[in-house]
Each structure stands twice: as structure tokens, then as C-alpha cells.
Design a protein around this motif. Structure first.
Motif, PDB file in Angstrom:
ATOM      1  N   GLU A  31      31.785 -64.574  12.349  1.00  0.00           N
ATOM      2  CA  GLU A  31      32.322 -63.447  11.428  1.00  0.00           C
ATOM      3  C   GLU A  31      31.120 -62.623  11.139  1.00  0.00           C
ATOM      4  N   ALA A  32      31.162 -61.144  11.158  1.00  0.00           N
ATOM      5  CA  ALA A  32      30.275 -60.274  10.408  1.00  0.00           C
ATOM      6  C   ALA A  32      30.987 -59.034  10.098  1.00  0.00           C
ATOM      7  N   SER A  33      30.386 -58.284   9.334  1.00  0.00           N
ATOM      8  CA  SER A  33      31.061 -56.965   8.948  1.00  0.00           C
ATOM      9  C   SER A  33      30.531 -55.900   9.571  1.00  0.00           C
ATOM     10  N   ILE A  34      29.533 -55.866  10.131  1.00  0.00           N
ATOM     11  CA  ILE A  34      28.587 -54.876  10.774  1.00  0.00           C
ATOM     12  C   ILE A  34      28.239 -55.328  12.273  1.00  0.00           C
ATOM     13  N   PHE A  35      28.947 -54.488  13.251  1.00  0.00           N
ATOM     14  CA  PHE A  35      28.598 -54.758  14.809  1.00  0.00           C
ATOM     15  C   PHE A  35      27.885 -53.819  15.307  1.00  0.00           C
ATOM     16  N   LEU A  36      26.446 -54.153  15.280  1.00  0.00           N
ATOM     17  CA  LEU A  36      25.557 -53.133  15.873  1.00  0.00           C
ATOM     18  C   LEU A  36      24.767 -53.841  17.309  1.00  0.00           C
ATOM     19  N   ASP A  37      25.622 -54.577  17.783  1.00  0.00           N
ATOM     20  CA  ASP A  37      25.155 -55.457  19.042  1.00  0.00           C
ATOM     21  C   ASP A  37      25.796 -54.986  20.347  1.00  0.00           C
TER      22      ASP A  37
END
Ligand SMILES: *Cc1c(COP(=O)(O)O)cnc(C)c1O
Length: 350
Positions: A31-37
Motif C-alpha cells: 500500500e502507498a499513497s504516492i506512486f512515483l515508480d
């Protein structure tokens, strides 16, 4: 029940050794809130709905629904861009170009042969009997040590009938290669072989949402098999082989199964009606028993009938050039209105 069967020994060496592409979605699953991957555009899509994120490479939510629907587990399901993707993957996993061969049983679905040709795999043809059943002896007489797969279509396209279960089981028992049973039309029939994947490690079942589920335009095909084969298919497939829209709509479709069940009943009813009405026409010579949503009908002169129907704006499929299909047209069961129009057009001829 098949024992002492090693799938790995059938797999091409380069595929066994293949290290699959690892996507951003493979490498981070938490889970994450910011996907910059994944170098996506975080702003969204310039259309009504957002599709800016890459889809789930393994389509787990769709598979959860399918597992329930088909009474099997997620690890036994492959989902692809139509069952044609599954067919091509099986060739690439098991068949060495220029060396191996596969067997098909004509008259049957044309894609097995096309896929074989694309992959430079020789084709052995063992015709179905005149009743469109498997020639089990012919299959075993004709296979050799490089025969990697046998394709069995049941219900068969274009004949419409199911293969005898015992014949398929004999092939599964005695053939030490992959047996692909294509069940594209199984929703109209009474007996799927999906539960046999537990007993036969060499069995791959193909199904699709294209036919009974009415989702042909979204391209959602499925393969059911043991975990080893499914893992191989997932390893070789394109990382994001199903798009987000198809995944979402596929989930919706499975949830709306009651609508599909209603259609299936209606199509079966219409089929019965068509069989009776066609049987009355003196230029209809034979209607093959069908467990699918189409009828293979033998006419006295298929070509003339085909062009006559076309002149009335009705397209059917001319199968008369296929083995044991002389003068046969394949007629899909449509809506009541469409079927009535077809019957009226034919009645005008008699
Ligand atoms: C229509 C058909 C398919 C095609 O399935 P898709 O999932 O649409 O690719 C596969 N096998 C047979 C026998 C068919 O008639």
C-alpha cells in the motif's frame, strides 16, 4: 489419474531458463499513497475515465471472480487477450520451432493451425470421424516423439458437438504431451472438464468470455491448468497482457452471470426451434447435434443458399470446404427476430 508425468521435460530449454520481465507493479505490491515508480502520468487521462495507471499484471481481482465462477483456484487460472493469446503462448512454451509438431483434429477451429504456422511448428492432422468424434486410434498411430500438443475442441467448432468424455480421457491418459481442450462454447453445453486439471497434469482447458458472455470485443480468454503450466504462461506472456478496461468489465460481466444464464436458456430454446424448422425444409439434408450456439447444417447446395441469404442481408459461415463438411453452412443462433428472418428467407425458397 495420471502419475509420473514431468511437465518440465516438455518445456523448451530457453523458456525453463527464462527470467521474466519484472515490472514496477511486480516489484512493489504494498500500500502507498504516492506512486512515483512507473513513469505514469499522475494527472490522469484526457478522457472521461482515468486509465493512467498500469493494470494488475496478474489480474487478481478478475481471477478471484473467475475462480469462484469456475470452482477452481486463482493459481490454476491464466487470463489473456482472448484465448488466442493462450494458444500462442502454449506453442512458445512447449514447441521447438522447426523440430516439434502438434496434432489437430479437423474439421476444427482454424487458429491452432495458424498459430502452428506462425511458430514454425509442423501440423499433424487426424480427422474426426464422420460423426465428428475423436479418432483415438488414429491419434495414437500418427503421433511421434516430437508431438508436443494435441488440440481438442469440445464443443467442436464448426460441428457443434461435444467430444465423448471417455475418448478425451483416453488421450489424456496415454499421451505424454499437452492436451489442450478448447471449451469456448462450454457455457452452452452440459459438462466442462475443468475439474480434471487436478487429475491430469497434462491438461490445459481454454475458455473465453467472447461467446456466451457476449464480451468478444473486449478480448478476455482464459486457460485452466495446474500451477506449473499456469506459472509458465504467466512467465512468457506480455507483462500487461490485459488492459485495465477489459479487466474491470470482465469482473462486471462475471458478477452479472444471471443475465448470461438467461441468454443461454433463450439461445438453447431458439436453437431447438431452428432445428425443428430447418428440418422441415426439403433442401436441408442434415443438422449436426449441437451443444453450442450454432448449427452446422448440410444443404443440397450450400453455395447457392449462402449467396441467396447474403442477398437478403444475412451472413452465415460457409464451411463447405472443410473435411466432412461438404455443403455445410455454420449458422449462429441469433435473437428470435434474427432467427425468424433467416427461417422466413429460407422458407421462401422451398
Ligand atoms: C471463438 C473461438 C475462440 C476464440 O476465443 P477468443 O477468446 O475470442 O480468442 C476459441 N476457440 C474456439 C473454438 C472458438 O470458436
Amino acid at each position: 489419474m495420471k502419475t509420473k508425468f514431468e511437465i518440465e521435460s516438455l518445456v523448451r530449454k530457453n523458456i525453463l531458463e527464462l527470467k521474466p520481465y519484472s515490472s514496477a507493479r511486480d516489484e512493489f505490491k504494498g500500500e502507498a499513497s504516492i506512486f512515483l515508480d512507473a513513469n505514469e502520468n499522475a494527472h490522469g487521462s484526457p478522457i472521461e475515465n482515468n486509465f493512467n495507471r498500469y493494470p494488475d499484471p496478474l489480474q487478481l481481482r478478475l481471477k478471484t471472480e473467475l475462480a469462484q465462477l469456475k470452482n477452481t483456484s486463482i493459481q490454476n487460472i491464466f487470463v489473456g487477450n482472448g484465448s488466442d493469446e493462450a494458444i500462442d503462448l502454449l506453442f512458445r512454451i512447449f514447441c521447438e520451432p522447426g523440430k516439434d509438431n502438434v496434432m489437430v483434429c479437423p474439421p476444427t477451429y482454424g487458429m491452432y493451425e495458424v498459430s502452428a504456422n506462425i511458430n514454425d511448428i509442423q501440423l499433424k492432422k487426424v480427422n474426426l470421424t464422420p460423426e465428428f468424434q475423436l479418432d483415438v486410434k488414429g491419434i495414437f498411430d500418427s503421433k511421434d516423439s516430437n508431438t508436443k500438443m494435441i488440440f481438442i475442441c469440445s464443443p467442436n467448432n464448426p460441428s457443434g458437438n461435444l467430444m465423448n468424455r471417455n475418448d478425451v480421457i483416453q488421450v489424456l491418459e496415454k499421451f505424454n504431451g499437452i492436451v489442450v481442450v478448447d471449451e469456448a462454447y462450454i457455457d452452452f453445453a452440459y459438462e466442462s472438464l475443468v475439474n480434471l486439471i487436478e487429475d491430469y497434469p497434462n491438461l490445459v482447458i481454454l475458455q473465453t468470455l467472447s461467446k456466451a458472455y457476449g464480451m468478444a470485443g473486449l478480448r478476455i480468454g482464459m486457460a485452466f491448468s495446474n500451477k506449473t503450466i499456469i506459472d509458465l504462461m504467466n512467465k512468457v506472456k506480455a507483462p500487461y497482457n490485459l488492459n485495465e478496461y477489459s479487466i474491470k468489465q470482465g469482473i462486471e460481466a462475471v458478477k452479472n452471470k444471471v443475465i448470461v444464464d438467461k441468454w443461454i436458456l433463450e439461445i438453447k430454446n431458439e436453437k431447438r426451434k431452428m432445428i425443428n424448422a430447418l428440418g422441415e425444409l426439403d433442401f436441408v439434408l442434415k443438422i449436426n447435434p449441437s451443444q453450442a450456439n450454432f448449427l452446422l447444417v448440410k444443404f443440397n447446395d450450400a453455395k447457392t443458399i449462402y449467396h441467396y441469404l447474403l442477398s437478403k442481408g444475412i451472413v452465415v459461415r460457409d464451411r463447405s470446404l472443410q473435411v466432412n463438411c461438404e455443403n455445410c453452412l455454420r449458422i449462429t443462433i441469433g435473437t428470435n427476430e434474427e432467427n425468424t428472418k433467416l427461417l422466413n428467407a429460407l422458407k421462401e425458397l422451398s
